[in-house]
Design a protein around this motif. Structure first.
Motif, PDB file in Angstrom:
ATOM      1  N   LEU A  34      47.275  41.633  32.803  1.00 56.69           N
ATOM      2  CA  LEU A  34      45.820  41.584  32.739  1.00 56.69           C
ATOM      3  C   LEU A  34      45.327  40.317  32.047  1.00 56.69           C
ATOM      4  CD1 LEU A  34      45.034  45.322  32.020  1.00 56.69           C
ATOM      5  CD2 LEU A  34      44.744  44.071  34.164  1.00 56.69           C
ATOM      6  N   PHE A  35      46.073  39.824  31.065  1.00 59.06           N
ATOM      7  CA  PHE A  35      45.705  38.579  30.401  1.00 59.06           C
ATOM      8  C   PHE A  35      45.784  37.407  31.374  1.00 59.06           C
ATOM      9  CE2 PHE A  35      46.886  34.731  28.046  1.00 59.06           C
ATOM     10  CZ  PHE A  35      45.760  34.599  27.250  1.00 59.06           C
ATOM     11  N   VAL A  36      46.851  37.356  32.157  1.00 56.61           N
ATOM     12  CA  VAL A  36      47.002  36.283  33.152  1.00 56.61           C
ATOM     13  C   VAL A  36      45.872  36.348  34.181  1.00 56.61           C
ATOM     14  CG1 VAL A  36      48.457  35.452  35.048  1.00 56.61           C
ATOM     15  CG2 VAL A  36      49.476  35.997  32.839  1.00 56.61           C
ATOM     16  N   LEU A  37      45.529  37.545  34.620  1.00 55.46           N
ATOM     17  CA  LEU A  37      44.430  37.690  35.573  1.00 55.46           C
ATOM     18  C   LEU A  37      43.104  37.237  34.963  1.00 55.46           C
ATOM     19  CD1 LEU A  37      45.324  41.087  37.267  1.00 55.46           C
ATOM     20  CD2 LEU A  37      45.574  38.786  38.212  1.00 55.46           C
ATOM     21  N   ALA A  38      42.884  37.543  33.693  1.00 55.98           N
ATOM     22  CA  ALA A  38      41.664  37.115  33.013  1.00 55.98           C
ATOM     23  C   ALA A  38      41.609  35.594  32.891  1.00 55.98           C
ATOM     24  CB  ALA A  38      41.564  37.762  31.637  1.00 55.98           C
ATOM     25  N   VAL A  39      42.740  34.983  32.591  1.00 54.52           N
ATOM     26  CA  VAL A  39      42.789  33.519  32.500  1.00 54.52           C
ATOM     27  C   VAL A  39      42.511  32.897  33.867  1.00 54.52           C
ATOM     28  CG1 VAL A  39      44.349  31.564  32.100  1.00 54.52           C
ATOM     29  CG2 VAL A  39      44.274  33.444  30.476  1.00 54.52           C
ATOM     30  N   LEU A  40      43.093  33.446  34.918  1.00 56.59           N
ATOM     31  CA  LEU A  40      42.826  32.934  36.262  1.00 56.59           C
ATOM     32  C   LEU A  40      41.352  33.072  36.628  1.00 56.59           C
ATOM     33  CD1 LEU A  40      45.946  34.206  38.239  1.00 56.59           C
ATOM     34  CD2 LEU A  40      45.412  31.857  37.582  1.00 56.59           C
ATOM     35  N   PHE A  41      40.755  34.197  36.255  1.00 57.37           N
ATOM     36  CA  PHE A  41      39.336  34.415  36.521  1.00 57.37           C
ATOM     37  C   PHE A  41      38.489  33.394  35.762  1.00 57.37           C
ATOM     38  CE2 PHE A  41      35.343  36.798  36.580  1.00 57.37           C
ATOM     39  CZ  PHE A  41      35.337  37.236  37.897  1.00 57.37           C
ATOM     40  N   ALA A  42      38.846  33.138  34.497  1.00 64.98           N
ATOM     41  CA  ALA A  42      38.111  32.156  33.696  1.00 64.98           C
ATOM     42  C   ALA A  42      38.275  30.757  34.274  1.00 64.98           C
ATOM     43  CB  ALA A  42      38.594  32.199  32.245  1.00 64.98           C
ATOM     44  N   LEU A  43      39.466  30.408  34.729  1.00 63.41           N
ATOM     45  CA  LEU A  43      39.672  29.103  35.350  1.00 63.41           C
ATOM     46  C   LEU A  43      38.857  28.972  36.631  1.00 63.41           C
ATOM     47  CD1 LEU A  43      43.498  28.529  34.823  1.00 63.41           C
ATOM     48  CD2 LEU A  43      41.609  27.326  33.725  1.00 63.41           C
ATOM     49  N   GLY A  44      38.755  30.058  37.372  1.00 64.56           N
ATOM     50  CA  GLY A  44      37.915  30.043  38.567  1.00 64.56           C
ATOM     51  C   GLY A  44      36.459  29.806  38.223  1.00 64.56           C
ATOM     52  N   ALA A  45      36.001  30.401  37.122  1.00 69.67           N
ATOM     53  CA  ALA A  45      34.618  30.196  36.682  1.00 69.67           C
ATOM     54  C   ALA A  45      34.395  28.748  36.257  1.00 69.67           C
ATOM     55  CB  ALA A  45      34.285  31.146  35.539  1.00 69.67           C
ATOM     56  N   PHE A  57      35.745  30.348  42.715  1.00 66.64           N
ATOM     57  CA  PHE A  57      35.282  31.531  41.994  1.00 66.64           C
ATOM     58  C   PHE A  57      35.056  32.697  42.951  1.00 66.64           C
ATOM     59  CE2 PHE A  57      31.988  34.018  39.687  1.00 66.64           C
ATOM     60  CZ  PHE A  57      32.784  34.378  38.613  1.00 66.64           C
ATOM     61  N   GLU A  58      34.544  32.414  44.131  1.00 67.25           N
ATOM     62  CA  GLU A  58      34.358  33.479  45.138  1.00 67.25           C
ATOM     63  C   GLU A  58      35.698  34.089  45.516  1.00 67.25           C
ATOM     64  OE1 GLU A  58      31.527  34.832  46.226  1.00 67.25           O
ATOM     65  OE2 GLU A  58      30.511  33.522  44.803  1.00 67.25           O
ATOM     66  N   ALA A  59      36.724  33.266  45.649  1.00 70.81           N
ATOM     67  CA  ALA A  59      38.064  33.778  45.959  1.00 70.81           C
ATOM     68  C   ALA A  59      38.591  34.625  44.805  1.00 70.81           C
ATOM     69  CB  ALA A  59      39.016  32.623  46.255  1.00 70.81           C
ATOM     70  N   CYS A  60      38.342  34.171  43.579  1.00 73.60           N
ATOM     71  CA  CYS A  60      38.773  34.943  42.402  1.00 73.60           C
ATOM     72  C   CYS A  60      38.064  36.286  42.348  1.00 73.60           C
ATOM     73  CB  CYS A  60      38.499  34.160  41.121  1.00 73.60           C
ATOM     74  SG  CYS A  60      39.618  32.787  40.854  1.00 73.60           S
ATOM     75  N   LYS A  61      36.768  36.296  42.668  1.00 77.84           N
ATOM     76  CA  LYS A  61      36.017  37.547  42.650  1.00 77.84           C
ATOM     77  C   LYS A  61      36.516  38.514  43.711  1.00 77.84           C
ATOM     78  CE  LYS A  61      31.692  36.613  43.097  1.00 77.84           C
ATOM     79  NZ  LYS A  61      30.252  36.347  43.080  1.00 77.84           N
ATOM     80  N   THR A  62      37.087  37.993  44.776  1.00 78.93           N
ATOM     81  CA  THR A  62      37.585  38.835  45.859  1.00 78.93           C
ATOM     82  C   THR A  62      39.005  39.330  45.613  1.00 78.93           C
ATOM     83  OG1 THR A  62      36.213  37.583  47.397  1.00 78.93           O
ATOM     84  CG2 THR A  62      37.967  38.920  48.346  1.00 78.93           C
ATOM     85  N   LEU A  64      41.173  38.957  42.549  1.00 79.79           N
ATOM     86  CA  LEU A  64      41.659  39.411  41.241  1.00 79.79           C
ATOM     87  C   LEU A  64      41.269  40.839  40.856  1.00 79.79           C
ATOM     88  CD1 LEU A  64      41.373  36.125  39.172  1.00 79.79           C
ATOM     89  CD2 LEU A  64      43.361  37.076  40.315  1.00 79.79           C
ATOM     90  N   PRO A  65      40.070  41.324  41.113  1.00 79.42           N
ATOM     91  CA  PRO A  65      39.761  42.708  40.724  1.00 79.42           C
ATOM     92  C   PRO A  65      40.658  43.770  41.373  1.00 79.42           C
ATOM     93  CG  PRO A  65      37.740  41.510  41.016  1.00 79.42           C
ATOM     94  CD  PRO A  65      38.838  40.608  41.498  1.00 79.42           C
ATOM     95  N   VAL A  71      47.050  47.342  38.584  1.00 77.85           N
ATOM     96  CA  VAL A  71      47.786  47.370  37.314  1.00 77.85           C
ATOM     97  C   VAL A  71      47.269  48.482  36.422  1.00 77.85           C
ATOM     98  CG1 VAL A  71      48.253  46.072  35.197  1.00 77.85           C
ATOM     99  CG2 VAL A  71      48.402  44.936  37.408  1.00 77.85           C
ATOM    100  N   ILE A  72      45.954  48.563  36.273  1.00 79.52           N
ATOM    101  CA  ILE A  72      45.361  49.588  35.407  1.00 79.52           C
ATOM    102  C   ILE A  72      45.660  50.981  35.949  1.00 79.52           C
ATOM    103  CG2 ILE A  72      43.177  50.545  34.595  1.00 79.52           C
ATOM    104  CD1 ILE A  72      42.171  47.619  34.468  1.00 79.52           C
ATOM    105  N   GLY A  73      45.522  51.158  37.251  1.00 76.94           N
ATOM    106  CA  GLY A  73      45.782  52.465  37.848  1.00 76.94           C
ATOM    107  C   GLY A  73      47.229  52.902  37.717  1.00 76.94           C
ATOM    108  N   TYR A  74      48.150  51.947  37.841  1.00 78.06           N
ATOM    109  CA  TYR A  74      49.563  52.313  37.757  1.00 78.06           C
ATOM    110  C   TYR A  74      49.965  52.660  36.326  1.00 78.06           C
ATOM    111  CZ  TYR A  74      54.596  52.148  38.020  1.00 78.06           C
ATOM    112  OH  TYR A  74      55.925  52.480  37.936  1.00 78.06           O
ATOM    113  N   TYR A  75      49.571  51.840  35.373  1.00 78.50           N
ATOM    114  CA  TYR A  75      50.031  52.048  34.006  1.00 78.50           C
ATOM    115  C   TYR A  75      49.229  53.091  33.241  1.00 78.50           C
ATOM    116  CZ  TYR A  75      53.307  48.299  34.572  1.00 78.50           C
ATOM    117  OH  TYR A  75      54.335  47.539  35.002  1.00 78.50           O
TER     118      TYR A  75
END
Length: 81
Positions: A34-45, A57-62, A64-65, A71-75
């Motif tokens: 989740l940290f890596v995904l957040a960093v990628l999202f921030a870099l996209g911004a 950023f549009e690609a990240c919004k599509t 990454l969530p 990840v959240i659902g599995y763990y």
């Protein structure tokens, strides 16, 4: 020789055996993903601020969530035995 070395590495690793993987290990792994995904999202911004028409950023919004949801659902949605 190489196969013996690889076999020893896999067996001697702390979390290589399923019984040794603790819930704390799973939480650390989920946190890292989740940290890596957040960093990628921030870099996209940041890329969107620098070049607004790039579409990064549009690609990240599509993309990454859904990955974060997986990840959240599995763990966190896993039923305990």
């Amino acid at each position: 020789m190489t196969q013996e070395l690889n076999k020893d590495i896999l067996v001697d690793a702390p979390a290589a055996v399923e019984e040794n993987i603790t819930p704390r290990d799973l939480m650390k792994f989920a946190k890292a993903i989740l940290f890596v995904l957040a960093v990628l999202f921030a870099l996209g911004a940041v890329c969107d601020l620098i070049r607004p028409q790039s579409g990064v950023f549009e690609a990240c919004k599509t993309v990454l969530p859904p990955i974060a949801t997986l990840v959240i659902g599995y763990y966190f949605g896993k039923s305990s035995n």
